[in-house]
Write an enzyme that holds these catalytic residues in place. Sequence first.
Site, PDB file in Angstrom:
ATOM      1  N   CYS A  79       0.813  -1.217   0.000  1.00  0.00           N
ATOM      2  CA  CYS A  79       0.000   0.000   0.000  1.00  0.00           C
ATOM      3  C   CYS A  79       0.853   1.276   0.000  1.00  0.00           C
ATOM      4  O   CYS A  79       1.428   1.631  -1.015  1.00  0.00           O
ATOM      5  CB  CYS A  79      -0.982  -0.021   1.166  1.00  0.00           C
ATOM      6  SG  CYS A  79      -2.233   1.264   1.021  1.00  0.00           S
ATOM      7  N   HIS A 167      -4.001  -4.961   0.685  1.00  0.00           N
ATOM      8  CA  HIS A 167      -3.479  -5.424   1.987  1.00  0.00           C
ATOM      9  C   HIS A 167      -3.582  -6.942   2.095  1.00  0.00           C
ATOM     10  O   HIS A 167      -4.656  -7.464   2.369  1.00  0.00           O
ATOM     11  CB  HIS A 167      -4.270  -4.777   3.128  1.00  0.00           C
ATOM     12  CG  HIS A 167      -3.993  -3.317   3.279  1.00  0.00           C
ATOM     13  ND1 HIS A 167      -2.990  -2.845   4.092  1.00  0.00           N
ATOM     14  CD2 HIS A 167      -4.552  -2.244   2.697  1.00  0.00           C
ATOM     15  CE1 HIS A 167      -2.951  -1.527   4.009  1.00  0.00           C
ATOM     16  NE2 HIS A 167      -3.886  -1.139   3.174  1.00  0.00           N
ATOM     17  N   GLU A 169      -2.554  -8.729   4.447  1.00  0.00           N
ATOM     18  CA  GLU A 169      -2.617  -9.151   5.848  1.00  0.00           C
ATOM     19  C   GLU A 169      -4.035  -9.228   6.390  1.00  0.00           C
ATOM     20  O   GLU A 169      -4.258  -9.862   7.418  1.00  0.00           O
ATOM     21  CB  GLU A 169      -1.769  -8.201   6.720  1.00  0.00           C
ATOM     22  CG  GLU A 169      -2.272  -6.764   6.846  1.00  0.00           C
ATOM     23  CD  GLU A 169      -1.820  -5.855   5.699  1.00  0.00           C
ATOM     24  OE1 GLU A 169      -1.489  -6.381   4.624  1.00  0.00           O
ATOM     25  OE2 GLU A 169      -1.829  -4.621   5.879  1.00  0.00           O
TER      26      GLU A 169
END
Length: 509
Positions: A79, A167, A169
Amino acid sequence: MQNNVLILDFGSQYTQLIARRVRELNIYCEIHPFHKIPENVSEFKAVILSGSPFSVRAEDAPHPDLSKIRGKVPMLAVCYGAQYLAHFHGGKVEPSETREYGRANLSVIKDAEMLFDDITENSQVWMSHSDTIKELPKNGVRLASTHDVLNAAYRIDGEETYAIQFHPEVYHSTDGKQLLENFLVKISKVEQEWTPEAFVDMTVADLKQQIGNEKVVLGLSGGVDSTVAAVLLNKAIGDNLYCIFVNNGLLRKNEFDSVLDQYKDMGLNVKGVDSSARFLDALKGISDPEEKRKKIGNTFIEVFDDEAHEITGVTFLAQGTIYPDVIESISVNGPSATIKSHHNVGGLPDFMKLKIVEPLRMLFKDEVRRVGAEMGIDPELLGRHPFPGPGLAIRILGDITAEKVRVLQEVDHIFIQGLKDWMLYDKVWQAGAILLPVSSVGVMGDERTYEKVVALRAVESTDGMTADWVDLPHEFLQKTSNTIINRVKGVNRVVYDISSKPPATIEWE
Ligand code: XMP
């Protein structure tokens, strides 16, 4: 095994999640703030740049020097990291014209790119950014797009440098963990050897070396962190670890004796100190919640200091500090301002001048539990609900007396035992009872009563930061309420707390 993966934090709310995902792959990683790149960065096997609330175009945004990393250590920029690489290396980053927040799907993936091995087109990813990469940096090769984001992923030709706009994660990026595995295992060749067993072996060896034949004192609380820390230290130094378990008189019913017995069964060198009277005395007449916390904190320090003096030649103080506390104190935003103010009043107690040893300072809570299980600690102890340090004092609203503690211990015991009997205990993150400072009218037999009201609270949560009340079976609540009113003298009404956090908090004080 150390120095495996470095996560450079630019202040994103998701940075800790990156670390969690990496650890789930059995790979060790550390988070460091962007302005403190470790000297030995070239010894890490991979570096991940986190997201950030900043725009790269802002003057006060993080602009670290990556020259010691780029091209030398495999790097994945997430990002903000992806935009940072583009903005300062020949690409172009501008405010986006379309909405780039929330779910998106990969629409094009370049063939034969290791980063996207086993990830198919249409895979869902999570976007959260207001700038967009209009042009790739020098030598950039586009790897994936979504419907709205042309440059959703790229790499730099001739380097092991990768960048993704989404993202990986967060849970909503369905193949995020696969992508991290591709980057870390296939591209960076990091070995997946970070297991609880390896952690125990490595930590015990480290502790032996760090402590040698010196003596260590540790305060046990009955909670998971201090217990696991104690068992680890006990493995390393045996009876040179002196544990102190203080009864502040505000624990759950029978908890002091039963936990003390458990500690002894585990082979710990532990001294139980019953200071209930001293704590109750210190709390006499105090109603203010913060004042209660201060009194309890100070009294604990006094008791612990007295006890530590009884051990001759102690040089280390062990603490059950875990990784979220460490990250908080070194975060991009600086240490939290709320660190125990009362420790500064009247100088430090003697035990606080000891050298500190914190064997769990690199572990997340669930990892602490896994390490505990690996060492054979009773699953019941490891699965215990969190319990606040000041204990029942902040669940007795208003001033505290021995009688109120007794009443609340009885109520709490019926509630918690009921949850266990009904197999509900493990479905709840935290539960407890609160003694309210009001009396209400009731009728028992032919008699009018005027007695106390108790509230029951059970919440689900992951970290206590937010929480929601649990919709416990009505039959369970009904039976629990009946049992409490029938068995606990002084209580004639039970209510159930149906407030979420926020706006309420978990504890009532
Ligand atoms: P709140 O009430 O802030 O609670 O929603 C969040 C979590 O923190 C615990 N808690 C404390 N723990 N000392 C502690 O050690 C305290 O003073 C304290 N106050 C709240 C609470 O039990 C919940 O798990």
